[in-house]
Write a protein that holds these residues in place. Structure first.
Motif, PDB file in Angstrom:
ATOM      1  N   ALA A  41       0.833  -1.207   0.000  1.00 56.30           N
ATOM      2  CA  ALA A  41       0.000   0.000   0.000  1.00 56.30           C
ATOM      3  C   ALA A  41       0.868   1.258   0.000  1.00 56.30           C
ATOM      4  N   LEU A  42       1.895   1.274   0.832  1.00 54.79           N
ATOM      5  CA  LEU A  42       2.752   2.458   0.926  1.00 54.79           C
ATOM      6  C   LEU A  42       3.614   2.632  -0.323  1.00 54.79           C
ATOM      7  N   ASP A  43       4.034   1.543  -0.938  1.00 53.29           N
ATOM      8  CA  ASP A  43       4.786   1.629  -2.191  1.00 53.29           C
ATOM      9  C   ASP A  43       3.927   2.310  -3.256  1.00 53.29           C
ATOM     10  N   PHE A  44       2.653   1.913  -3.332  1.00 52.54           N
ATOM     11  CA  PHE A  44       1.740   2.528  -4.297  1.00 52.54           C
ATOM     12  C   PHE A  44       1.533   3.998  -3.965  1.00 52.54           C
ATOM     13  N   ALA A  45       1.289   4.303  -2.690  1.00 52.94           N
ATOM     14  CA  ALA A  45       1.053   5.690  -2.273  1.00 52.94           C
ATOM     15  C   ALA A  45       2.252   6.575  -2.605  1.00 52.94           C
ATOM     16  N   LEU A  46       3.455   6.075  -2.349  1.00 55.11           N
ATOM     17  CA  LEU A  46       4.653   6.858  -2.639  1.00 55.11           C
ATOM     18  C   LEU A  46       4.830   7.096  -4.143  1.00 55.11           C
ATOM     19  N   ALA A  47       4.365   6.158  -4.952  1.00 57.25           N
ATOM     20  CA  ALA A  47       4.463   6.324  -6.401  1.00 57.25           C
ATOM     21  C   ALA A  47       3.473   7.371  -6.921  1.00 57.25           C
ATOM     22  N   VAL A  48       2.350   7.549  -6.221  1.00 55.98           N
ATOM     23  CA  VAL A  48       1.291   8.443  -6.681  1.00 55.98           C
ATOM     24  C   VAL A  48       1.381   9.841  -6.064  1.00 55.98           C
ATOM     25  N   LEU A  49       1.704   9.907  -4.782  1.00 60.89           N
ATOM     26  CA  LEU A  49       1.700  11.194  -4.084  1.00 60.89           C
ATOM     27  C   LEU A  49       2.857  12.089  -4.535  1.00 60.89           C
ATOM     28  N   PRO A  50       2.588  13.380  -4.646  1.00 57.63           N
ATOM     29  CA  PRO A  50       3.666  14.309  -4.975  1.00 57.63           C
ATOM     30  C   PRO A  50       4.504  14.586  -3.730  1.00 57.63           C
ATOM     31  N   GLY A  51       5.771  14.795  -3.898  1.00 57.25           N
ATOM     32  CA  GLY A  51       6.614  15.188  -2.769  1.00 57.25           C
ATOM     33  C   GLY A  51       6.849  14.069  -1.772  1.00 57.25           C
ATOM     34  N   ARG A  52       7.397  14.431  -0.634  1.00 59.21           N
ATOM     35  CA  ARG A  52       7.718  13.463   0.403  1.00 59.21           C
ATOM     36  C   ARG A  52       6.611  13.397   1.443  1.00 59.21           C
ATOM     37  N   ILE A  53       6.588  12.313   2.197  1.00 61.69           N
ATOM     38  CA  ILE A  53       5.617  12.168   3.276  1.00 61.69           C
ATOM     39  C   ILE A  53       6.059  13.043   4.439  1.00 61.69           C
ATOM     40  N   ALA A  54       5.160  13.906   4.896  1.00 66.52           N
ATOM     41  CA  ALA A  54       5.474  14.809   6.001  1.00 66.52           C
ATOM     42  C   ALA A  54       5.076  14.214   7.347  1.00 66.52           C
ATOM     43  N   SER A  55       3.912  13.522   7.397  1.00 62.90           N
ATOM     44  CA  SER A  55       3.487  12.917   8.662  1.00 62.90           C
ATOM     45  C   SER A  55       2.562  11.740   8.405  1.00 62.90           C
ATOM     46  N   VAL A  56       2.498  10.862   9.399  1.00 61.89           N
ATOM     47  CA  VAL A  56       1.651   9.674   9.333  1.00 61.89           C
ATOM     48  C   VAL A  56       0.897   9.573  10.651  1.00 61.89           C
ATOM     49  N   HIS A  57      -0.413   9.372  10.568  1.00 61.41           N
ATOM     50  CA  HIS A  57      -1.218   9.095  11.758  1.00 61.41           C
ATOM     51  C   HIS A  57      -1.892   7.757  11.514  1.00 61.41           C
TER      52      HIS A  57
END
Length: 190
Positions: A41-57
């Motif tokens: 799931a996170l591999d897919f999200a990282l491929a789609v989302l622009p920029g870097r992940i700032a926070s996770v809840h």
């Protein structure tokens, strides 16, 4: 995901990803749902989302099995301003037929349109100009060579998993900049 990479949807503003699998059989090695489905799931999200992940809840629990994390919801803030909601659950009765990862729903919303993937064989791409049904597996992005998960991508997935695990433990969002060093994260793994 050619529609996303080609910019057809405009800049991605929102991602919703749900993976629901069967409660049975017992997962190999007793792995929790975050360890089992989180990397994909996170591999897919990282491929789609622009920029870097700032926070996770993250929040979750043992809703269908005692003492095993079988449901987790992640809310991810990415820079510049995109948000992802990821729902991972081992919740489906064994009588619901699923294949592969299970029942997968994906919705990507951009400034110019949206893409929706459901457990059905087509992808719906909706823009102001109309709706198009496309095969689930569309033409690969020619600008991308090799697998999605590079060394940096794998490290980003591991960091996001660690942030989710830390958020589950603490019960609060975790800023990915404040993550502990890799050797300190060993204790956060299941």
């Amino acid at each position: 995901m050619a529609s996303v990479s080609a910019g057809e949807l405009g800049g991605v503003e929102s991602l919703y990803l749900a993976i629901r699998t069967s409660r049975l059989p017992e997962p190999a090695g007793g792995a929790d749902v975050l360890a089992e489905l989180g990397p994909e799931a996170l591999d897919f999200a990282l491929a789609v989302l622009p920029g870097r992940i700032a926070s996770v809840h993250a929040t979750g629990g043992a809703l269908f099995r005692e003492a095993v994390l079988d449901t987790v919801v992640l809310i991810i803030a990415a820079q510049p301003g995109a948000v992802a909601t990821i729902e991972l659950s081992r919740c489906l009765p064994s009588t619901i037929p699923t294949t592969g990862l299970g029942e997968v729903e994906i919705e990507v919303i951009g400034r110019l349109g949206a893409l929706r993937i459901t457990p059905y064989p087509a992808v719906m791409v909706t823009t102001d100009h109309g709706v198009a049904a496309r095969p689930l597996l569309d033409v690969p992005n020619p600008a991308r060579s090799g697998p999605i998960r590079s060394l940096d991508g794998n490290e980003a997935v591991q960091a996001a998993l660690a942030a989710a695990r830390l958020s589950l433990t603490r019960g609060v969002p975790v800023d990915t900049v404040s993550l502990p060093a890799a050797e300190e994260m060993k204790d956060l793994r299941p």
